[in-house]
Motif scaffolding. Sequence first.
Motif, PDB file in Angstrom:
ATOM      1  N   ARG A  11      33.124  70.177 -21.694  1.00 20.42           N
ATOM      2  CA  ARG A  11      34.597  69.753 -21.466  1.00 20.42           C
ATOM      3  C   ARG A  11      34.558  68.360 -20.543  1.00 20.42           C
ATOM      4  NH1 ARG A  11      36.787  75.494 -18.961  1.00 20.42           N
ATOM      5  NH2 ARG A  11      36.640  76.429 -21.140  1.00 20.42           N
ATOM      6  N   SER A  71      49.708  66.603 -31.562  1.00 18.97           N
ATOM      7  CA  SER A  71      49.341  67.845 -31.354  1.00 18.97           C
ATOM      8  C   SER A  71      50.000  68.729 -32.751  1.00 18.97           C
ATOM      9  CB  SER A  71      50.013  68.788 -30.180  1.00 18.97           C
ATOM     10  OG  SER A  71      51.521  68.315 -30.328  1.00 18.97           O
ATOM     11  N   GLY A  87      47.795  75.128 -30.184  1.00 21.83           N
ATOM     12  CA  GLY A  87      47.490  75.367 -28.786  1.00 21.83           C
ATOM     13  C   GLY A  87      48.562  76.036 -27.889  1.00 21.83           C
ATOM     14  N   VAL A  95      50.174  78.607 -25.537  1.00 28.18           N
ATOM     15  CA  VAL A  95      49.653  79.684 -24.590  1.00 28.18           C
ATOM     16  C   VAL A  95      50.654  80.764 -24.099  1.00 28.18           C
ATOM     17  CG1 VAL A  95      47.573  78.271 -24.453  1.00 28.18           C
ATOM     18  CG2 VAL A  95      49.679  78.035 -22.726  1.00 28.18           C
ATOM     19  N   ASP A 123      56.226  78.304 -23.913  1.00 31.01           N
ATOM     20  CA  ASP A 123      55.690  77.087 -24.714  1.00 31.01           C
ATOM     21  C   ASP A 123      56.098  76.896 -25.906  1.00 31.01           C
ATOM     22  OD1 ASP A 123      54.361  76.288 -22.230  1.00 31.01           O
ATOM     23  OD2 ASP A 123      52.526  76.651 -22.903  1.00 31.01           O
ATOM     24  N   MET A 140      48.219  79.200 -32.365  1.00 26.02           N
ATOM     25  CA  MET A 140      47.861  79.914 -31.000  1.00 26.02           C
ATOM     26  C   MET A 140      46.272  80.017 -31.414  1.00 26.02           C
ATOM     27  SD  MET A 140      49.728  83.227 -31.100  1.00 26.02           S
ATOM     28  CE  MET A 140      50.879  83.079 -32.673  1.00 26.02           C
ATOM     29  N   SER A 193      37.394  79.227 -27.240  1.00 28.43           N
ATOM     30  CA  SER A 193      38.202  78.102 -26.676  1.00 28.43           C
ATOM     31  C   SER A 193      38.954  78.255 -25.025  1.00 28.43           C
ATOM     32  CB  SER A 193      39.549  77.857 -27.841  1.00 28.43           C
ATOM     33  OG  SER A 193      40.327  77.052 -27.097  1.00 28.43           O
ATOM     34  N   LYS A 194      39.125  77.092 -24.520  1.00 25.65           N
ATOM     35  CA  LYS A 194      39.836  77.398 -23.332  1.00 25.65           C
ATOM     36  C   LYS A 194      41.207  77.586 -23.373  1.00 25.65           C
ATOM     37  CE  LYS A 194      40.317  72.572 -22.664  1.00 25.65           C
ATOM     38  NZ  LYS A 194      40.376  71.234 -21.771  1.00 25.65           N
ATOM     39  N   ARG A 195      41.789  77.407 -24.743  1.00 24.84           N
ATOM     40  CA  ARG A 195      43.166  77.725 -24.727  1.00 24.84           C
ATOM     41  C   ARG A 195      43.526  78.942 -25.731  1.00 24.84           C
ATOM     42  NH1 ARG A 195      46.464  73.940 -23.091  1.00 24.84           N
ATOM     43  NH2 ARG A 195      48.190  74.164 -24.621  1.00 24.84           N
ATOM     44  N   SER A 196      42.397  79.665 -25.606  1.00 25.28           N
ATOM     45  CA  SER A 196      42.607  80.958 -26.285  1.00 25.28           C
ATOM     46  C   SER A 196      43.513  82.081 -25.663  1.00 25.28           C
ATOM     47  CB  SER A 196      41.281  81.771 -26.480  1.00 25.28           C
ATOM     48  OG  SER A 196      41.251  82.846 -27.169  1.00 25.28           O
ATOM     49  N   VAL A 197      44.210  82.584 -26.301  1.00 20.06           N
ATOM     50  CA  VAL A 197      45.239  83.775 -25.807  1.00 20.06           C
ATOM     51  C   VAL A 197      44.838  85.173 -26.369  1.00 20.06           C
ATOM     52  CG1 VAL A 197      47.219  81.967 -25.729  1.00 20.06           C
ATOM     53  CG2 VAL A 197      46.741  83.539 -27.756  1.00 20.06           C
TER      54      VAL A 197
END
Length: 159
Positions: A5, A34, A56, A58, A62, A85, A91-95
Amino acid sequence: FRSHRRASAPKFPIPRNRSAHPFPASASPTPRPSATTCSMPPPGVPPGLTFVKICGIVSPEDAELAISTFRAHNFPAHVELYIGMILWPGSKRSVPAATARAIASASRALGATPVGVFVDEPVPILLSVLADATVTTAQLHGKPVRDAVAALTPSSPSP
């Protein structure tokens, strides 16, 4: 262990006040960094239909903000909105699946199609996550999963 990162701030930071938006409604309705447009529609989709995916996301809030902002730009009726999503745990944006279900529900309620984004997931796991998250559209990254696309047709049996 080194993190991949970057230490710098993102190019388009998410505002702390969710009512404020980095792209005002007066801005031209062009795809943002995006957003992703698809050049080739899936089989059975009429020619001339344009796809825009905002990725992205989350949280359901959003998703609602993204959809309402998209709608405020008065895109023509032939523009189809997808809300992406990340369902890849790397991924740091994983849900998690519960959040994905809520995002998918909010997206469908507002007329957008939810999309799960995956990277190199084995097909059985991918199908299981899609079912658990109540998402029927997937965006696939990585050669192994692209090679298995035939297994991802709507007629595929659920695991």
